[in-house]
Write a protein that holds these residues in place. Structure first.
Motif, PDB file in Angstrom:
ATOM      1  N   VAL A 325      15.917 -27.232 -14.948  1.00  0.00           N
ATOM      2  CA  VAL A 325      17.274 -26.776 -15.263  1.00  0.00           C
ATOM      3  C   VAL A 325      17.632 -26.897 -16.736  1.00  0.00           C
ATOM      4  CG1 VAL A 325      18.149 -27.252 -12.958  1.00  0.00           C
ATOM      5  CG2 VAL A 325      18.179 -29.056 -14.669  1.00  0.00           C
ATOM      6  N   CYS A 326      16.817 -27.589 -17.504  1.00  0.00           N
ATOM      7  CA  CYS A 326      17.139 -27.801 -18.915  1.00  0.00           C
ATOM      8  C   CYS A 326      15.869 -27.652 -19.750  1.00  0.00           C
ATOM      9  CB  CYS A 326      17.734 -29.189 -19.121  1.00  0.00           C
ATOM     10  SG  CYS A 326      18.263 -29.526 -20.819  1.00  0.00           S
ATOM     11  N   PRO A 327      15.852 -26.761 -20.758  1.00  0.00           N
ATOM     12  CA  PRO A 327      14.654 -26.614 -21.596  1.00  0.00           C
ATOM     13  C   PRO A 327      14.420 -27.857 -22.453  1.00  0.00           C
ATOM     14  CG  PRO A 327      16.137 -24.718 -21.824  1.00  0.00           C
ATOM     15  CD  PRO A 327      16.895 -25.785 -21.111  1.00  0.00           C
ATOM     16  N   TYR A 328      13.190 -27.984 -22.888  1.00  0.00           N
ATOM     17  CA  TYR A 328      12.828 -29.086 -23.768  1.00  0.00           C
ATOM     18  C   TYR A 328      13.461 -28.877 -25.139  1.00  0.00           C
ATOM     19  CZ  TYR A 328       9.911 -31.691 -27.076  1.00  0.00           C
ATOM     20  OH  TYR A 328       9.468 -32.500 -28.086  1.00  0.00           O
ATOM     21  N   SER A 329      14.104 -29.917 -25.643  1.00  0.00           N
ATOM     22  CA  SER A 329      14.715 -29.864 -26.968  1.00  0.00           C
ATOM     23  C   SER A 329      13.910 -30.751 -27.915  1.00  0.00           C
ATOM     24  CB  SER A 329      16.172 -30.343 -26.918  1.00  0.00           C
ATOM     25  OG  SER A 329      16.258 -31.648 -26.389  1.00  0.00           O
ATOM     26  N   GLU A 330      13.513 -30.168 -29.015  1.00  0.00           N
ATOM     27  CA  GLU A 330      12.688 -30.889 -29.979  1.00  0.00           C
ATOM     28  C   GLU A 330      13.498 -31.988 -30.658  1.00  0.00           C
ATOM     29  OE1 GLU A 330       9.991 -29.944 -33.979  1.00  0.00           O
ATOM     30  OE2 GLU A 330      11.061 -28.344 -32.916  1.00  0.00           O
ATOM     31  N   PRO A 331      13.005 -33.222 -30.681  1.00  0.00           N
ATOM     32  CA  PRO A 331      13.751 -34.302 -31.346  1.00  0.00           C
ATOM     33  C   PRO A 331      13.822 -34.087 -32.847  1.00  0.00           C
ATOM     34  CG  PRO A 331      11.563 -35.064 -30.693  1.00  0.00           C
ATOM     35  CD  PRO A 331      11.738 -33.702 -30.092  1.00  0.00           C
ATOM     36  N   LEU A 332      14.938 -34.475 -33.419  1.00  0.00           N
ATOM     37  CA  LEU A 332      15.129 -34.320 -34.853  1.00  0.00           C
ATOM     38  C   LEU A 332      14.297 -35.350 -35.608  1.00  0.00           C
ATOM     39  CD1 LEU A 332      19.002 -33.748 -34.994  1.00  0.00           C
ATOM     40  CD2 LEU A 332      17.171 -32.028 -35.082  1.00  0.00           C
ATOM     41  N   ASP A 333      13.494 -34.862 -36.548  1.00  0.00           N
ATOM     42  CA  ASP A 333      12.661 -35.738 -37.376  1.00  0.00           C
ATOM     43  C   ASP A 333      12.779 -35.258 -38.821  1.00  0.00           C
ATOM     44  OD1 ASP A 333      10.910 -37.625 -38.254  1.00  0.00           O
ATOM     45  OD2 ASP A 333       9.097 -36.579 -37.567  1.00  0.00           O
ATOM     46  N   PRO A 334      13.900 -35.538 -39.474  1.00  0.00           N
ATOM     47  CA  PRO A 334      14.109 -35.023 -40.829  1.00  0.00           C
ATOM     48  C   PRO A 334      13.166 -35.691 -41.819  1.00  0.00           C
ATOM     49  CG  PRO A 334      15.858 -36.555 -40.244  1.00  0.00           C
ATOM     50  CD  PRO A 334      15.041 -36.340 -39.002  1.00  0.00           C
ATOM     51  N   PRO A 335      12.720 -34.954 -42.823  1.00  0.00           N
ATOM     52  CA  PRO A 335      11.845 -35.539 -43.851  1.00  0.00           C
ATOM     53  C   PRO A 335      12.630 -36.506 -44.736  1.00  0.00           C
ATOM     54  CG  PRO A 335      12.442 -33.294 -44.445  1.00  0.00           C
ATOM     55  CD  PRO A 335      12.979 -33.523 -43.074  1.00  0.00           C
ATOM     56  N   PRO A 336      11.933 -37.368 -45.439  1.00  0.00           N
ATOM     57  CA  PRO A 336      12.634 -38.308 -46.330  1.00  0.00           C
ATOM     58  C   PRO A 336      13.368 -37.580 -47.451  1.00  0.00           C
ATOM     59  CG  PRO A 336      10.261 -38.375 -46.710  1.00  0.00           C
ATOM     60  CD  PRO A 336      10.468 -37.547 -45.484  1.00  0.00           C
ATOM     61  N   VAL A 337      14.563 -38.054 -47.748  1.00  0.00           N
ATOM     62  CA  VAL A 337      15.407 -37.422 -48.768  1.00  0.00           C
ATOM     63  C   VAL A 337      14.937 -37.841 -50.154  1.00  0.00           C
ATOM     64  CG1 VAL A 337      17.763 -37.142 -49.613  1.00  0.00           C
ATOM     65  CG2 VAL A 337      17.329 -37.390 -47.153  1.00  0.00           C
ATOM     66  N   ASP A 338      14.824 -36.873 -51.046  1.00  0.00           N
ATOM     67  CA  ASP A 338      14.424 -37.127 -52.430  1.00  0.00           C
ATOM     68  C   ASP A 338      15.629 -36.828 -53.326  1.00  0.00           C
ATOM     69  OD1 ASP A 338      13.193 -37.558 -54.815  1.00  0.00           O
ATOM     70  OD2 ASP A 338      11.644 -36.007 -54.571  1.00  0.00           O
ATOM     71  N   ASP A 339      16.333 -37.863 -53.701  1.00  0.00           N
ATOM     72  CA  ASP A 339      17.528 -37.682 -54.542  1.00  0.00           C
ATOM     73  C   ASP A 339      17.185 -37.279 -55.970  1.00  0.00           C
ATOM     74  OD1 ASP A 339      19.077 -38.393 -52.374  1.00  0.00           O
ATOM     75  OD2 ASP A 339      19.049 -40.536 -52.884  1.00  0.00           O
ATOM     76  N   ARG A 340      15.956 -37.504 -56.393  1.00  0.00           N
ATOM     77  CA  ARG A 340      15.590 -37.175 -57.765  1.00  0.00           C
ATOM     78  C   ARG A 340      15.305 -35.683 -57.950  1.00  0.00           C
ATOM     79  NH1 ARG A 340      10.685 -41.266 -58.346  1.00  0.00           N
ATOM     80  NH2 ARG A 340      10.309 -40.274 -56.298  1.00  0.00           N
ATOM     81  N   ASP A 341      15.086 -34.972 -56.862  1.00  0.00           N
ATOM     82  CA  ASP A 341      14.782 -33.547 -56.943  1.00  0.00           C
ATOM     83  C   ASP A 341      16.071 -32.751 -56.766  1.00  0.00           C
ATOM     84  OD1 ASP A 341      13.729 -31.030 -56.926  1.00  0.00           O
ATOM     85  OD2 ASP A 341      12.440 -31.324 -55.166  1.00  0.00           O
ATOM     86  N   PRO A 342      16.542 -32.057 -57.796  1.00  0.00           N
ATOM     87  CA  PRO A 342      17.801 -31.296 -57.657  1.00  0.00           C
ATOM     88  C   PRO A 342      17.676 -30.088 -56.746  1.00  0.00           C
ATOM     89  CG  PRO A 342      16.808 -30.872 -59.791  1.00  0.00           C
ATOM     90  CD  PRO A 342      15.979 -31.940 -59.148  1.00  0.00           C
ATOM     91  N   LYS A 343      16.448 -29.595 -56.508  1.00  0.00           N
ATOM     92  CA  LYS A 343      16.226 -28.450 -55.631  1.00  0.00           C
ATOM     93  C   LYS A 343      15.409 -28.853 -54.414  1.00  0.00           C
ATOM     94  CE  LYS A 343      16.522 -24.840 -59.154  1.00  0.00           C
ATOM     95  NZ  LYS A 343      15.855 -23.654 -59.748  1.00  0.00           N
ATOM     96  N   PHE A 344      15.711 -30.038 -53.899  1.00  0.00           N
ATOM     97  CA  PHE A 344      14.996 -30.532 -52.733  1.00  0.00           C
ATOM     98  C   PHE A 344      15.305 -29.635 -51.528  1.00  0.00           C
ATOM     99  CE2 PHE A 344      14.942 -33.398 -48.948  1.00  0.00           C
ATOM    100  CZ  PHE A 344      13.579 -33.629 -48.927  1.00  0.00           C
ATOM    101  N   GLY A 345      14.244 -29.153 -50.876  1.00  0.00           N
ATOM    102  CA  GLY A 345      14.405 -28.265 -49.732  1.00  0.00           C
ATOM    103  C   GLY A 345      14.417 -26.799 -50.071  1.00  0.00           C
ATOM    104  N   LEU A 346      14.264 -26.457 -51.372  1.00  0.00           N
ATOM    105  CA  LEU A 346      14.286 -25.054 -51.785  1.00  0.00           C
ATOM    106  C   LEU A 346      12.958 -24.578 -52.356  1.00  0.00           C
ATOM    107  CD1 LEU A 346      17.811 -24.863 -53.499  1.00  0.00           C
ATOM    108  CD2 LEU A 346      17.190 -24.242 -51.145  1.00  0.00           C
ATOM    109  N   HIS A 347      11.931 -25.393 -52.296  1.00  0.00           N
ATOM    110  CA  HIS A 347      10.630 -24.993 -52.849  1.00  0.00           C
ATOM    111  C   HIS A 347       9.517 -25.664 -52.044  1.00  0.00           C
ATOM    112  CE1 HIS A 347      10.152 -28.988 -54.648  1.00  0.00           C
ATOM    113  NE2 HIS A 347      11.428 -28.881 -55.018  1.00  0.00           N
ATOM    114  N   GLY A 348       8.275 -25.238 -52.347  1.00  0.00           N
ATOM    115  CA  GLY A 348       7.109 -25.826 -51.683  1.00  0.00           C
ATOM    116  C   GLY A 348       6.848 -25.283 -50.285  1.00  0.00           C
ATOM    117  N   TYR A 349       7.374 -24.123 -49.955  1.00  0.00           N
ATOM    118  CA  TYR A 349       7.175 -23.567 -48.616  1.00  0.00           C
ATOM    119  C   TYR A 349       5.815 -22.863 -48.514  1.00  0.00           C
ATOM    120  CZ  TYR A 349      12.078 -24.394 -47.441  1.00  0.00           C
ATOM    121  OH  TYR A 349      13.291 -24.981 -47.178  1.00  0.00           O
TER     122      TYR A 349
END
Length: 504
Positions: A325-349
């Protein structure tokens, strides 16, 4: 003496009337002990001929002076027997005692007999004993098992039954997780996903719910595996029209493991309108997000076949850890936050991009070190192939079409195919995964440099992002070239994955 007889007759008036009245009626209607009715004429009155009777052949065999026989049942009139379910009349305590001697597979089978057995086989005490006999230990939060169930779980299901299957599937997941450790260098997905799915003996079941409450269950006709996705087909028989369908549900069924069914997709037709992607002489193709293709017969509204595209990302977990009755939901596993990178999450894909149809692969590409250049209207633009850089252009093998098959009929719909996209973040973890049909349309304005041919545009849109592809078809070579590819990722998805606060 006469006075005594009169007293006796007065003391039994009812008995006297009871026995004298039928006798008088028979004497008035006819003679003898035969069937009451009008008096028949004598042989002298009929001239020696026998007077016909209205009795049936079965009654004439019994004789006129014998008791009336019961007519034998004919084809049109069958003997009726009282419909009494003796099992349902038994006390529930006795039924629970009988069910306690059955194993898990037998309980699962008997639960589909009736509503009564469905309720009895979901008894919490029964499944508590099964759980303790199988595992021999009680979980730490056993008293709060019902609280830890999924919000959409069926409340008629026993809490201990839910815990039992969770433990069984957990064991299966640990067993197969070792086979899923090897990650492909290009796809970023487990290399043995197809092998695991085949060894799990998974069959795909489709349920079509109509507006009037009818449920049509379809077993898969065939399936095709590709590098990072698969396509499942359902066809044959008489399917309902599209207008009559209320919802579509896809289940992954493991028949060798108690026929456990995991809900993979639950599609409400009222909130997911379809878009026509193409047609040929017999079939019209319609696409529903995400990845559902429906083939209609032209001139009629009946469905000929249904195809669903499934991406390999977490597909094994959806089968093993999902519920009916309920699909599997993927658990949230966010990557470590890098405060020194001003464009963290916008490159390296990293992007793994595949175009294919139901049979063959048309194009496959692997692109690294992709970055978001601009953010506009809530979308982060990511250029993969530039039309000004000829060295990045890719050729497509074969034509862009979708072959189809229905029993002995075959055909193909031109100018549409399937796109499978796997976008990895800078930690090489899957970030955006989609497998869906796409269609191309002719563009009048020339968009390519150095090519003399017809220009086409292929666009895909969803809540997670957009994909825009530019193609050129050369007339002499009769071949397509991919001259432009751009991704537009939702900035909300970026913020949710990397815990950032970028503004659109």
């Amino acid at each position: 003496m006469a006075e005594k007889e009169s007293e006796i007759s007065r003391s039994f008036p009812q008995t006297q009337n009871k026995w004298n009245q039928p006798v008088l009626e028979r004497l008035q209607q006819g003679r003898g002990r035969g069937r009451p009715g009008p008096r028949r004429p004598s042989r002298r009155q009929t001239g020696g001929r026998r007077w016909p009777t209205s009795e049936s052949p079965n009654q004439r065999q019994c004789g006129g002076n014998e008791p009336r026989c019961r007519e034998a049942p004919t084809d049109n009139k069958k003997a009726e027997f009282p419909k009494v379910n003796l099992v349902e009349r038994m006390p529930s305590e006795i039924l629970h005692k009988i069910l306690s001697y059955l194993d898990v597979s037998s309980l699962f089978c008997i639960s589909h007999v009736s509503k009564l057995f469905y309720q009895l086989t979901n008894d919490d005490v029964l499944w508590y004993r099964i759980y303790m006999s199988e595992f021999g230990w009680k979980p730490k939060a056993a008293g709060n098992v019902a609280v830890k169930m999924e919000p959409a779980e069926d409340r008629s299901t026993s809490c201990w039954k839910w815990m039992y299957f969770r433990m069984i599937t957990g064991r299966e997941m640990i067993k197969w997780r070792g086979e899923l450790r090897d990650i492909g260098p290009f796809t970023g997905l487990p290399q043995q996903t197809e092998w695991v799915l085949r060894n799990l003996n998974v069959s795909w079941e489709l349920m079509l719910h109509t507006h009037w409450g009818q449920v049509v269950v379809l077993e898969q006709t065939r399936g095709h595996y590709f590098e990072s996705s698969m396509i499942v087909h359902w066809s044959g028989g008489r399917l309902p029209s599209y207008q009559d369908i209320n919802s579509i549900q896809l289940y992954g069924v493991r028949k060798e493991k108690l026929a456990w069914r995991s809900l993979i997709l639950n599609l409400d037709m009222r909130t997911h309108p379809y878009e026509l992607t193409g047609k040929d002489g017999q079939i019209r193709l319609a696409c529903l997000s995400p990845g559902v293709v429906i083939g209609f017969w032209r001139g009629r509204g009946n469905i000929a076949f249904i195809m669903i595209n499934l991406h390999f990302h977490k597909l094994v977990e959806k089968i093993l850890l999902g519920s009916p009755v309920c699909p599997y939901s993927e658990p949230l596993d966010p990557p470590p936050v890098d405060d020194r990178d001003p464009k963290f999450g916008l490159h390296g894909y990293t992007l793994h991009f595949v175009l294919h149809n139901t049979r063959t692969q048309i194009m496959s590409g692997h692109f690294c070190q992709l970055s978001c250049s601009t953010i506009q209207q809530g979308l982060a633009e990511m250029k993969v192939i530039s039309r000004t850089n000829v060295s990045q252009h890719r050729s497509l093998s074969g034509s862009i079409r979708v072959p189809w098959k229905w029993e002995k009929l075959e055909g193909s719909v031109e100018n549409c195919c399937v796109m499978t996209l796997t976008l990895l973040d800078e930690f090489q973890k899957p970030f955006w995964c989609v497998s869906t049909p796409v269609t191309i349309s002719v563009v009048k304005k020339s968009q390519s440099l150095g090519y003399s041919g017809t220009n086409f545009l292929m666009v895909y849109r969803s809540s997670e992002g957009q994909v825009k592809m530019k193609l050129v078809r050369l007339k002499e070579q009769q071949q397509f070239f991919l001259v432009g590819l751009t991704l537009y990722v939702s900035i909300l998805k970026v913020n949710a994955h990397f815990s950032t606060k970028y503004k659109s």
